[in-house]
Design a protein around this motif. Sequence first.
Motif, PDB file in Angstrom:
ATOM      1  N   PHE A   1      -4.689   2.710   3.233  1.00 36.68           N
ATOM      2  CA  PHE A   1      -3.682   3.728   3.111  1.00 36.68           C
ATOM      3  C   PHE A   1      -3.403   4.316   4.528  1.00 36.68           C
ATOM      4  O   PHE A   1      -3.977   4.665   5.130  1.00 36.68           O
ATOM      5  N   ALA A  56      -8.686   2.419  -0.263  1.00 38.02           N
ATOM      6  CA  ALA A  56      -8.265   3.561   0.364  1.00 38.02           C
ATOM      7  C   ALA A  56      -8.284   3.580   1.630  1.00 38.02           C
ATOM      8  O   ALA A  56      -7.387   4.186   2.098  1.00 38.02           O
ATOM      9  N   CYS A  76       1.747   2.971  -3.189  1.00 38.81           N
ATOM     10  CA  CYS A  76       0.502   3.638  -3.898  1.00 38.81           C
ATOM     11  C   CYS A  76       0.528   5.347  -3.684  1.00 38.81           C
ATOM     12  O   CYS A  76       1.041   5.739  -2.731  1.00 38.81           O
ATOM     13  N   ASP A 115      -7.710  11.447  -3.328  1.00 47.02           N
ATOM     14  CA  ASP A 115      -8.600  11.675  -2.755  1.00 47.02           C
ATOM     15  C   ASP A 115      -9.491  12.991  -3.051  1.00 47.02           C
ATOM     16  O   ASP A 115      -9.150  14.274  -3.239  1.00 47.02           O
ATOM     17  N   ALA A 153      -6.501   4.197  -4.163  1.00 44.87           N
ATOM     18  CA  ALA A 153      -5.165   4.170  -4.009  1.00 44.87           C
ATOM     19  C   ALA A 153      -4.617   3.370  -4.949  1.00 44.87           C
ATOM     20  O   ALA A 153      -5.123   2.394  -5.495  1.00 44.87           O
ATOM     21  N   GLU A 182      -6.605  -1.058  -8.680  1.00 44.83           N
ATOM     22  CA  GLU A 182      -6.634  -0.095  -7.436  1.00 44.83           C
ATOM     23  C   GLU A 182      -6.480  -0.811  -6.199  1.00 44.83           C
ATOM     24  O   GLU A 182      -6.994  -1.814  -6.230  1.00 44.83           O
ATOM     25  N   ILE A 221       0.737  -1.212  -0.001  1.00 44.79           N
ATOM     26  CA  ILE A 221      -0.035  -0.125  -0.134  1.00 44.79           C
ATOM     27  C   ILE A 221       0.903   1.262  -0.095  1.00 44.79           C
ATOM     28  O   ILE A 221       0.513   2.311  -0.539  1.00 44.79           O
ATOM     29  N   LEU A 278      -2.447   7.978  -3.063  1.00 42.52           N
ATOM     30  CA  LEU A 278      -3.853   8.189  -2.633  1.00 42.52           C
ATOM     31  C   LEU A 278      -4.472   9.384  -3.478  1.00 42.52           C
ATOM     32  O   LEU A 278      -3.858  10.390  -3.461  1.00 42.52           O
ATOM     33  N   ALA A 308       1.320  10.680  -0.946  1.00 42.85           N
ATOM     34  CA  ALA A 308       2.255   9.472  -0.852  1.00 42.85           C
ATOM     35  C   ALA A 308       2.650   9.489   0.547  1.00 42.85           C
ATOM     36  O   ALA A 308       3.032  10.613   1.192  1.00 42.85           O
TER      37      ALA A 308
END
Length: 369
Positions: A115, A112, A32, A36, A68, A109, A29, A34, A46
């Motif tokens: 994350f 989220a 990745c 938003d 993410a 993906e 994770i 994110l 990040a």
Amino acid sequence: MKIVCNKSDLLKGVSIVSKAVPSKTTMPILECILIDASMDIIKLTANDMELGIQTVIEGDIITNGMIAIDAKLFSDIVRKLPDNLITIESKENNQTTITCEKAKFDLSEKAADEFSFLPEIEKSNQFKISQFSLKELIRQTIFSIADNDSNKQMTGELFEIKEGLFRVVSLDGHRISIRKIELGEETEDTKLIVPGKTLQEISKILSGELESMVTISYTNNHIVFEFDQTMVVSRLIEGDYFKIDQMLSKDYETKIKVNKRELLSAIDRATLFVKEGDKKPIIIDIKDESMELQIKSQIGSMDESIEIHKDGKDLMIGFNPRFLIDALRVIDDEEVTLYLMNAKAPCFIKDEDENYIYLVLPVNFSSIA
């Protein structure tokens, strides 16, 4: 989630936050970025658990949401897309579609909620500095941090505020770099050790504009830099920094003033005979109104004389030429002043007000013939 934005805005945002994506990690994770769009702005984030970067980009939110997505693949896709509007749409089965003109990419993906969001930092302690000043302070000191973790404090820089003066210090066991400036506001005295990696990445993002400000907030464990719709959060290095002031002697027996450009150019020429990894010192022989620079190696030698203004004793001393070059390159003064005691004591390069101080330890050159 569905958003539409210009490639240039998206690419800039991705480039900024990608600096906090770890190159190696056991947590997928963290690889990745994110995206938003859950509120009324589009944020990219990040976080490698030591350094986190968040930035806001322009764009239209068609459907709110948050995803993410693999940072490297996403960055490569965005970079290679046409210079036009890009649509990012999250679909069922954890799939995201990225379209631009006739190009379309479908990729997986991650959830989220897995994350690692940036920590909430109490911002009661803070101060402001121009982007130009911060970028310069980093540039003028970052080269003398240590590049290994044998001593954690040496891999960071000391941020010290005392009586309205902001001092930045770095050292690696062979040299010390110090820069200081006045802050334009009353700020509580403090000492923080900021990781060198954090400062190197911030320096790449800063625009360096004189009128643009950076707000720096800090706690016992974290430091936050906010500027240009971007927020950088970093852990601080724990522990006490070295007692720098005890290392800074004002005593000297030889003081020389020399044209900085001439000295820098001569030392730079001398390094033509030093292979990478070679530890051949440059020998500086100070006599009367001249300074003679000598270097000898297996591939050749150089001897050059420079005019100086000298107070005090004659002296012959040896240095790692790279350490002198690093310091001289970030000094803007036309003329520099060197203070020396003897062949085994540090050389100090500093201005009268000590807005900058560079300490370089000498090296033994008894084996040079």
